[in-house]
Design a protein around this motif. Structure first.
Motif, PDB file in Angstrom:
ATOM      1  N   ALA A 285       0.845  -1.201   0.000  1.00  0.00           N
ATOM      2  CA  ALA A 285       0.000   0.000   0.000  1.00  0.00           C
ATOM      3  C   ALA A 285       0.880   1.251   0.000  1.00  0.00           C
ATOM      4  O   ALA A 285       1.997   1.231   0.508  1.00  0.00           O
ATOM      5  N   ASP A 286       0.357   2.338  -0.526  1.00  0.00           N
ATOM      6  CA  ASP A 286       1.121   3.583  -0.465  1.00  0.00           C
ATOM      7  C   ASP A 286       1.098   4.115   0.959  1.00  0.00           C
ATOM      8  O   ASP A 286       0.285   3.688   1.784  1.00  0.00           O
ATOM      9  N   SER A 287       1.993   5.012   1.262  1.00  0.00           N
ATOM     10  CA  SER A 287       2.203   5.428   2.647  1.00  0.00           C
ATOM     11  C   SER A 287       0.943   6.015   3.294  1.00  0.00           C
ATOM     12  O   SER A 287       0.651   5.738   4.447  1.00  0.00           O
ATOM     13  N   LEU A 341       8.951   7.429  12.722  1.00  0.00           N
ATOM     14  CA  LEU A 341       9.402   8.798  12.535  1.00  0.00           C
ATOM     15  C   LEU A 341       9.552   9.146  11.063  1.00  0.00           C
ATOM     16  O   LEU A 341       9.756  10.287  10.705  1.00  0.00           O
ATOM     17  N   GLY A 342       9.453   8.133  10.197  1.00  0.00           N
ATOM     18  CA  GLY A 342       9.595   8.407   8.771  1.00  0.00           C
ATOM     19  C   GLY A 342       8.270   8.765   8.145  1.00  0.00           C
ATOM     20  O   GLY A 342       7.203   8.517   8.704  1.00  0.00           O
ATOM     21  N   TYR A 343       8.342   9.372   6.983  1.00  0.00           N
ATOM     22  CA  TYR A 343       7.120   9.633   6.211  1.00  0.00           C
ATOM     23  C   TYR A 343       7.406   9.355   4.749  1.00  0.00           C
ATOM     24  O   TYR A 343       6.955  10.041   3.847  1.00  0.00           O
ATOM     25  N   ALA A 344       8.231   8.308   4.548  1.00  0.00           N
ATOM     26  CA  ALA A 344       8.574   7.900   3.193  1.00  0.00           C
ATOM     27  C   ALA A 344       7.368   7.278   2.517  1.00  0.00           C
ATOM     28  O   ALA A 344       6.314   7.072   3.136  1.00  0.00           O
ATOM     29  N   ASN A 345       7.517   6.969   1.256  1.00  0.00           N
ATOM     30  CA  ASN A 345       6.478   6.241   0.528  1.00  0.00           C
ATOM     31  C   ASN A 345       7.190   5.144  -0.232  1.00  0.00           C
ATOM     32  O   ASN A 345       7.334   5.195  -1.443  1.00  0.00           O
ATOM     33  N   HIS A 448       7.369  -0.945   7.088  1.00  0.00           N
ATOM     34  CA  HIS A 448       6.279  -0.006   6.793  1.00  0.00           C
ATOM     35  C   HIS A 448       6.628   0.861   5.584  1.00  0.00           C
ATOM     36  O   HIS A 448       7.791   1.262   5.414  1.00  0.00           O
ATOM     37  N   PRO A 449       5.636   1.180   4.771  1.00  0.00           N
ATOM     38  CA  PRO A 449       5.900   2.051   3.622  1.00  0.00           C
ATOM     39  C   PRO A 449       6.480   3.397   4.052  1.00  0.00           C
ATOM     40  O   PRO A 449       7.239   4.015   3.309  1.00  0.00           O
ATOM     41  N   THR A 450       6.150   3.838   5.261  1.00  0.00           N
ATOM     42  CA  THR A 450       6.627   5.140   5.723  1.00  0.00           C
ATOM     43  C   THR A 450       8.048   5.092   6.277  1.00  0.00           C
ATOM     44  O   THR A 450       8.639   6.113   6.579  1.00  0.00           O
ATOM     45  N   SER A 963       1.496  -6.861   7.294  1.00  0.00           N
ATOM     46  CA  SER A 963       1.996  -6.504   5.960  1.00  0.00           C
ATOM     47  C   SER A 963       0.922  -5.656   5.334  1.00  0.00           C
ATOM     48  O   SER A 963      -0.182  -6.127   5.105  1.00  0.00           O
ATOM     49  N   TYR A 964       1.253  -4.403   5.070  1.00  0.00           N
ATOM     50  CA  TYR A 964       0.178  -3.516   4.656  1.00  0.00           C
ATOM     51  C   TYR A 964       0.167  -3.416   3.141  1.00  0.00           C
ATOM     52  O   TYR A 964       0.769  -2.541   2.536  1.00  0.00           O
TER      53      TYR A 964
END
Lengths: 1080, 581
Positions: A285-287, A341-345, A448-450, A963-964
């Motif tokens: 999934a996207d972030s 703490l990340g906000y990646a995608n 995580h995607p983020t 697993s998202y």
């Protein structure tokens, strides 16, 4: 023979070697005396002329080694190197010209003394010669169930690493599936003949022999596919019975290429360049969807949101390119640590797996033969890069082969085969905490995607990426050598004795680094994501296998009507292995990673084992005019796996066939061949998993407990053992039909069989846990498999230039437990030997899935409150939760007593075995062009993912283990009432909705384009001008190019497994290759 | 010609065929087998070694190697002492008939029985190996006690059963019979085992067996007393016979004179220092402990939680409220009590064990030798997952601030398993329950513990009535002894067993809320009440407000014992199910 009689024989005391020798000498004498009696040639003393001529094939090439025989006599000669023959024969005599692969031609001697003959290639596969146990046989005379394939001719050039891959989908009844190593470079495959064989140990593996020497399933990787001539599969007991206690679940005979006497040296070079891309990867999934999904699950669980509005904003901003970096030191405490703490995608599968990774293969061989000596020599190099982007993995293989055979004189031929391979497997070591690399695929599934891959300076900070690239390698070198030396003696014509000694030496050296993998926090703190302390491990293992056998056979034809052959043999085998290894912690430097340059505590270990078997065997074949055929086999076999008194057993078989098409009354222009076959036989299954299990063993281990700073060593209690444990008896009845139609253009084979594994090893009974250990294994269970196989092949040509063929094969079987000591018929019992819960009771059909029936998702809290009592799973039921069907109408959802009689609301909703395995191949050639296509598939398979399968359900009751995936974003909310997945929870509560149930039963059937290849061969006129090459072919080939399945998009239908759970596995590859073959 | 060739052939065959009668006799080459074992004293030692945490398994509490957890300091999770962001299944009343199915296990009991059935074949003098016989008996008792705590009753056996043994279909053994068997094993073990600090405190000794015997007897004695008249009780028994055994066994430990309370006079640190040391060899109070070693990959990650973050847990207001003020008065009556506005006020003038159990501002959380790198400021209320401190009272007990323990798998602070303080409290409680406790008894037990924390003595005659006593129907001295258990053994994993044996779930759990500290908006300006944090009417953090709006729901008629797995009931029709299931 009645069953009770056989048992009595089997249980009788072991035979000593001296009795064996006596028995064998007796057999030899018997053969000897009978041969003396029949050895006088029947002479026909009429006027003799010398007939001579030249024998060629259709293209005019001289054929050496063609047998020319005067029919009705034993007089025979062979054509020489230039195809010339000369034989004395009277006028009116019939000369018979026969040559393997050619149609036998008969010509009546007339007035001419010169007869030139052109032999035509045999397009009728039923006249092929096939390899059978300890011999060869014309296919038409085979009475058992045997399938074979000529690798080079029928499979062409496939960019695959091993022979196992090439066999998938091409032979009915033989299934080849991915192992838990998935598509890893160098991974072996699982091979099975006719389905589940037994419920213990290896589950019923076929016996694999390469040029007569046993190979393990994984050892097939060491073979160069280019060296292989043909593969024969012996499927029923009658054809495999000669292998006694080892061939119970079928035999695979692999024969390598050999030279031919009297042929010019033919040099072949081929090379192949390929590019591989994973067939499929889970779609993450996207972030932003991920963050919303997690917050929703938090909310559903009564918890505060995981992502604050501020963080959600950053995630959106990063997606929109408004923030440059994936992470920031959010708390200002100099810490990247927490993934949140990340906000990646990040699409981690895209990050971890590469596309278009190369593979290269080069092969060079020469074969040929003079008058006395023939040879085949080859060398090969194969290199396969893996798909891991971080810490690239790799597999390499070198092969050398020499097959030489020489006729020392007219009665003695000596043969030797030497084969060596070196394989190198190079992988990341796995990364941390005592784990091996299988955990990498689990770790990938739950990032995580983020989560950021890079810090703002562009340094990699993701734990998995760091581990894969920096935490060390596990490199395994495997050297496999195989030597055969055999002598073929023919002191009296048609009495052939082969003494053969085989030695297989395999050495494996493993070199394992466990390194730290560090990155630096903003505050300068160095964080180690890899191993701590660092450690080196090295181990070496030597496997030796000695196999000696002597096989003697005699054949005789009386008046062209009665054809008799007898065979007797003795075989003994000794397998031994030794292993020693050591580990040491605290490396001085990663630059020199050895035990010698480590300074910490060291640990040394070893292992050793052996296995021996002996057997005498015999076979009698008789046929009347190749029309009525009967064959009897027997083997008396002993194994060191069992205790004194249980070592020896007798395994008989009988088979017969009736070639109706040879009857005079059978005149058909449509049906060319029609043959019925029937067979019955018994074999034993002795399994390495049972080795020495008649002695109570007390293993030792090192404890995690320190006493005065030292680790304790301890001894384990032994399991309860049964002193009478012996092999499982496998009885197969087979009925088959072979037919050819329309001038042999259509060939078909069908087989129906029943295979009963009796005396199958099971627990003596299912006992209360109070026993404190597992009940001993005894021979008390039974499994019955019923199945069938059909294959159809059409071959034809239109005009001289265009030829084509279509083949189809399909097989199916069902397996049912017909006896199991589970008197209460509990639906799940704990198998302590496999450490898992299994379903086993009398009359259970393997693969049947007991599950709840789903009604659907509750749309309101009121509906949930009004539903049946589902408190077995959880007390709280609300809108978005699953409603299960109250099948037994008691108002309560449960599994009753979890027994067959009282199963509550469970029912059998489907069957997860792969049914209707099929393969379709098509090929055509026009002038220099050729094309071939192979489809492979499974016709029916139901599959319910275990509720721990994060790649399917997304959530699994523990936030960090989820697993998202994109598919898992289809979860219930009031705004998405038609969702597939229920309302997610971030706690154990999630599992109330993911009980094994009908809603999540997937259709795992598939069809896959396994191989497509297009080739072009340069015209021979052109090649002749060059005067150098005899053939040149270019080709492009592709593997796994197209797949059709309805399965959830995160899974490859061929690769459902995985050591850490379904889908957490190295993906198989789609491969595109170009290559060329040159011969001169 | 043919004849010669055939002769050659037959000769070749004879040469080739091995004439070895033993060719098929292949015994195992790398494993010890039963016939070659049970010969020496060392064999017995090697066998009992398995019972000390075998590879990857836990016999005793404490971290497994490489474990990611707070170890025993998280063991009160799911009671009224420590909560997580989500309510525990048991406390939500959500246990199901499948709960604890994996605990119905007899493998270790079998292993111990197997030892007892075989040790006599050793050809050595009994005195040379009797210690290991004692250890095996201890472990048999230990494993049976685990089963007793989980299931109450189960078919007890001290035989090595075979798959056809009649005993496999036996009904459940009455619990008091089981306990008598456990105590008989322990009595024999005490007689056989060596005394003192065996294996530097990493190996069992007779005093440890005495203490364990006292624990078992107190458990059963109080269980029978407080569950009397319910489905869980033992009819006709008030538990006093076991209480007597408990008092006498505890007294044996005390009078052995080997151990004493760790008290150097440093009232602010002595208590805390019991729980965060690497080495307890020769320690006066810790009798038995588990050691770790990073070089052997036998280390833990405990300090990555305890001295870094909230660990996804938090200590309850209920526990904190039970700490007395320094005048010996409960907070309800003491003039010294400052209220709960923030951590400094909560801890002001309180029993010093509080500041050694929860983190307070200014305490060193990360240090490099003597250099303090980070001080605790605020609880991690605003973090999530494994970092949050869900109540605002963050666990400090067991923490060691040194930086070196915070790297992954480098935690080597040891984990105490038995400590002498337990013997003192067992003695006091058993005597109190028997009604025979004297001031002298209190002085050698509870008052030793209070003195270490600088607290005034407890005087039987001068107990202040606490309106917040958790067990208002019981006597003041019982309430004070239970307070001492609560405080002294806070977050060491004793709470669940105590509440069960006292049948106290009704008083302490059912319908109650597990609250935390008072929420301070000034400390956490970004947190929105009702969204990021839930608070009750008095401003105390109520983490489970949404999840269990009507408080905790332990099912009194059911949840004191686990359900017997249904499978077992099917396999053995004479087996009966526990009450309520």
């Amino acid at each position: 023979m009645k069953k009770t009689d056989q048992k009595r024989i089997k249980r009788s005391h072991g035979m000593t070697i001296s009795t064996l020798t006596k028995g064998f000498t007796f057999l030899i004498m018997l053969l000897f005396s009978s041969s003396l009696a029949i050895a006088n040639p029947l002479q026909a003393a009429k006027q003799q002329n010398t007939v001579s001529g030249i024998i060629t094939d259709k293209a005019g090439t001289p054929l050496p080694g063609v047998t020319v025989m005067v029919q009705g006599t034993s007089k025979a000669v062979a054509s020489d190197f230039d195809g010339n023959y000369s034989i004395s024969a009277s006028k009116g005599a019939i000369l018979q010209f026969s040559y393997v692969g050619m149609i036998t031609k008969s010509i009546t001697v007339g007035n001419l003394n010169k007869i030139n003959v052109t032999l035509e290639e045999d397009s009728n596969v039923l006249d092929e010669v096939v390899v059978v146990g300890y011999g060869t046989q014309k296919k038409i005379n085979v009475t058992g169930s045997v399938a074979n394939i000529n690798i080079a001719e029928e499979l062409g050039e496939r960019p695959v690493a091993n022979i196992s891959s090439m066999l998938q989908g091409v032979l009915p009844g033989l299934t080849v599936t991915n192992s838990n190593s998935g598509g890893e470079p160098g991974a072996g495959l699982n091979i099975n003949i006719r389905g589940a064989g037994t419920l213990t140990g290896n589950g019923g593996k076929p016996y694999i022999l390469v040029d007569g020497i046993p190979y393990g399933e994984r050892e097939l990787n060491a073979l160069n596919p280019e060296d292989i001539e043909n593969v024969t599969v012996l499927k029923d007991a009658a054809s495999a019975a000669i292998y006694g206690s080892k061939g119970a679940y079928g035999v695979i005979l692999i024969n390598t290429k050999k030279g031919k006497l009297g042929t010019n040296a033919k040099v072949e070079y081929s090379s192949n360049w390929a590019f591989a891309t994973p067939t499929m990867l889970p779609k993450i999934a996207d972030s932003y969807s991920f963050a919303l999904m997690v917050n929703q699950a938090q909310k559903n669980s009564g918890q505060t949101p995981w992502f604050t509005p501020d963080q959600l904003q950053k995630i959106t901003d990063y997606q929109n390119g408004m923030i440059e970096h994936e992470a920031e030191d959010a708390n200002g405490d100099g810490n990247w640590d927490a993934g949140k703490l990340g906000y990646a995608n990040n699409d981690w599968y895209d990050i971890f797996f590469a596309k278009d990774v190369p593979r290269v293969k080069h092969d060079l061989s020469v074969r040929g033969g003079g008058e006395k000596t023939s040879y085949y020599l080859s060398g090969s190099f194969f290199e396969q890069d893996g798909a891991l982007k971080f810490g690239a993995d790799k597999y390499e293989r070198f092969n050398f082969t020499a097959n030489v055979s020489t006729k020392a004189n007219d009665w003695l031929t000596l043969k030797t085969i030497a084969r060596y391979s070196k394989e190198v497997e190079d992988f990341p070591s796995g990364g941390f905490g005592g784990f091996t690399r299988s955990i990498m695929y689990h770790q990938m599934s739950r990032v995580h995607p983020t989560s950021p891959l890079y810090d703002p300076e562009g340094n990699v900070i993701d734990a998995n990426a760091l581990r894969m690239s920096n935490a060390g390698r596990e490199i395994t070198d495997k050297h496999t050598s195989f030597f055969n030396f055999s002598a073929v003696l023919e002191p009296v014509e048609n009495w052939v004795t082969t003494l053969s000694y085989n030695k297989n030496i395999k050495s494996t050296f493993m070199d394992r680094e466990e390194f730290s993998a560090e990155f630096t926090q903003p505050d300068g703190d160095v964080v180690n994501r890899g191993y701590s302390p660092e450690e080196m491990e090295k181990s070496g293992r030597l496997d030796e296998r000695d196999l000696f056998n002597i096989v003697s056979s005699y054949k005789k034809s009386i008046n062209e009507k009665h054809n008799i052959s007898v065979m007797a043999g003795y075989e003994q085998r000794l397998d031994q292995y030794k292993k020693v290894g050591g580990r040491r912690k605290q490396l001085l430097t990663q630059e020199v990673p050895t035990i010698s340059t480590s300074i910490g505590d060291q640990f040394v270990y070893d292992a050793e084992g052996h296995f021996a078997s002996q057997g005498i065997f015999g076979r009698i074949k008789y046929n009347y005019k190749e029309k009525y055929l009967v064959e009897v086999n027997g083997r008396y076999d002993g194994s060191s796996y069992f205790s004194e008194g249980n070592k020896w057993g007798f395994f008989p078989s009988v088979s017969g066939s009736y070639v109706i098409s040879k009857e005079d009354f059978f005149k058909s222009n449509i049906v060319n061949t029609l043959k019925l076959r029937a067979s019955w036989g018994e074999l034993g299954n002795h399994d390495a998993a049972l080795a020495s299990r008649y002695t109570p063993l007390m293993g030792n281990a090192t404890s995690d407990w320190l006493e005065g700073g030292k680790q304790l060593v301890y001894i384990n209690a032994p399991a309860i053992i049964s002193p009478t444990l012996t092999w499982e008896t496998v009885t197969t009845s087979n009925f088959g039909l072979d037919a050819a139609f329309f001038n042999n253009r259509l060939n078909s084979t069908a087989d129906f069989y029943k295979r009963v594994t009796s005396d199958m090893i099971g627990p003596s009974s299912v006992v209360p846990s109070m026993l404190g250990t597992s009940a001993p294994r005894v021979n008390n269970a039974e499994l019955t498999v019923n199945g069938w196989e059909v294959s159809l092949n059409w071959r034809d040509n239109i005009g001289d230039d265009f030829s084509y063929g279509v083949g189809f094969n399909i097989s199916d079987n069902t397996a049912k437990i017909t006896a199991y000591n589970n008197p209460d018929k509990l639906l799940s019992i704990y198998d302590q030997w496999q450490n898992k819960w299994v379903t086993r009771y009398t009359d259970y059909k393997l693969g049947d899935m007991w599950a709840y029936t789903s009604v659907g998702l509750y749309q309101t809290d009121e509906a949930a409150a009004a539903g049946p009592d589902q408190s077995k799973f959880r007390n709280r039921w609300l809108a978005g939760d699953m409603e299960y069907a109250d099948l037994n109408g008691d108002g309560k959802i449960d599994n009753g007593s979890n027994t067959f009689e009282d199963h509550g609301d469970l029912s059998v909703v489907g069957n997860n075995r792969a049914r209707y395995n099929y393969g379709i191949n098509m090929n055509a050639s026009y002038k220099g062009f050729d094309i071939s296509i192979l489809f492979q598939g499974v016709g029916k398979r139901d599959y319910i993912f275990n509720n721990n399968t994060n790649l399917y359900y997304g959530f699994r009751g523990n936030f960090w283990q989820g697993s998202y995936t994109a598919a898992s974003t289809d979860y219930w909310t009031p705004e998405n009432p038609g969702a597939f997945f229920p309302k997610p929870y971030n706690t154990g509560e999630h599992k109330k909705n993911t009980q094994t149930q009908s809603r999540f039963m997937e259709d795992a059937s598939y069809i896959r384009l396994k191989n497509l290849q297009i080739g072009y061969s340069l015209p021979s006129e052109l090649l002749e001008k060059t005067g150098l090459f005899s053939s040149v072919r270019f080709h492009v080939s592709g593997e796994n190019l197209w797949t059709k399945t309805d399965l959830n998009e995160n899974f490859d239908p061929e690769t459902l497994g995985g050591g850490w759970g379904d889908g957490k596995i190295y993906p198989p590859s789609k491969v595109l290759s170009v290559g060329m073959n040159i011969s001169f | 010609m043919s004849i010669k060739k055939i002769f050659l052939l037959v000769t070749l065959v004879c040469l080739f065929v091995q004439c070895d009668d033993d060719f098929l006799d292949r015994s195992d080459l790398d494993t010890i087998s039963e016939p070659s074992f049970w010969k020496s004293t060392n064999d017995l030692k090697l066998y009992v070694n398995r019972f000390y945490n075998p590879k990857g398994n836990k016999t005793f509490p404490g971290w497994n190697s490489n474990e990611y957890s707070g170890g025993i300091y998280w063991a009160d999770t799911g009671t009224d002492n420590i909560i997580r962001p989500t309510v525990s299944t048991l406390m939500a009343g959500n246990n199901t008939e499948d709960t604890g199915n994996g605990s119905w296990k007899f493998d270790n009991i079998r292993r111990a029985n197997y030892f007892m059935a075989n040790y006599e074949t050793v050809e050595a003098d009994f005195d040379t190996y009797k210690h290991y016989v004692g250890e095996a008996l201890f472990f048999r008792a230990y494993f049976n006690f685990t089963m007793l705590k989980n299931y109450g009753e189960y078919p007890y056996t001290n035989e090595v059963l075979s798959e056809v043994s009649e005993e496999l279909n036996a009904p459940r053994t009455p619990r008091n019979t089981i306990v008598q068997n456990i105590i008989a094993d322990l009595d024999e073990a005490i007689g056989h085992m060596d005394s003192g600090r065996k294996g530097k405190g990493n190996r069992l000794s007779s005093e440890i067996a005495m203490l364990f015997k006292a624990r078992v007897a107190l458990y059963e004695g109080t269980w029978e007393k407080y569950h009397a008249g319910t489905d869980f009780g033992v009819s006709g028994s008030d538990g006093s016979s076991f209480l007597t055994i408990a008092a006498s066994a505890a007294n044996d430990v005390i009078s052995s004179g080997i151990y004493s309370i760790h008290n150097t006079g440093d009232t602010a640190n002595d208590y805390w220092n019991i729980f965060n040391q690497e080495n307890y060899a020769g320690h006066s109070e810790v009798m038995f402990w588990r050691a770790y070693n990073a070089d052997l990959s036998l280390a833990h990650n405990g300090q990555r939680y305890l001295s870094v973050s909230g660990g996804g847990r938090g200590i309850s207001k209920g526990l904190v409220d039970d700490y007395l003020c320094t005048d010996g008065q409960p907070i309800a009556t003491s003039a010294l009590y400052q209220g709960d506005a923030d951590l400094p006020t909560v801890s002001a003038n309180r029993d010093l064990r509080l500041s050694q159990t929860i983190w307070l501002p200014g305490q060193a959380m990360n240090s490099d030798g003597a250099t303090v790198l980070r001080e605790f400021e605020l609880p991690d209320l605003d973090l999530t997952g494994e970092s949050v401190c869900v109540t605002g009272y963050q666990i400090r007990k067991g923490a060691h601030p040194d930086k070196k323990y915070k790297t992954v798998r480098s935690g080597t602070t040891s984990s105490p398993i038995f400590r002498y303080a337990e013997a003192l409290l067992i003695f006091a409680e058993a005597k109190a329950e028997l009604g025979t406790i004297t001031q002298a008894d209190v002085d050698v037990t509870i008052n030793k513990l209070r003195a270490r924390a600088g607290m005034p003595n407890l005087s039987i005659g001068g107990i202040t009535t606490d309106p917040n006593w958790l067990y208002p129907s019981l006597s003041p001295i019982i309430n004070e002894i239970r307070r001492e258990w609560h405080v002294e053994f806070a977050v060491e994993g004793y709470r669940m067993n105590d509440l069960k044996r006292w049948a106290a779930m009704g008083d302490v759990i059912v319908g109650k809320r597990v609250l935390g500290a008072q929420f301070s908006q000034t400390d956490f300006p970004d947190m929105v009440i009702g969204q990021d944090v839930q608070v009750d009417a008095n401003g105390y953090i109520d983490a489970h407000a949404n999840e269990v709006p009507s408080g905790m729901q332990f099912v009194l008629g059911r949840d004191y014992l686990l359900p017997v797995p249904k499978q077992e009931l099917t396999l053995n029709p004479d087996l009966t199910q526990n009450p309520g299931w």
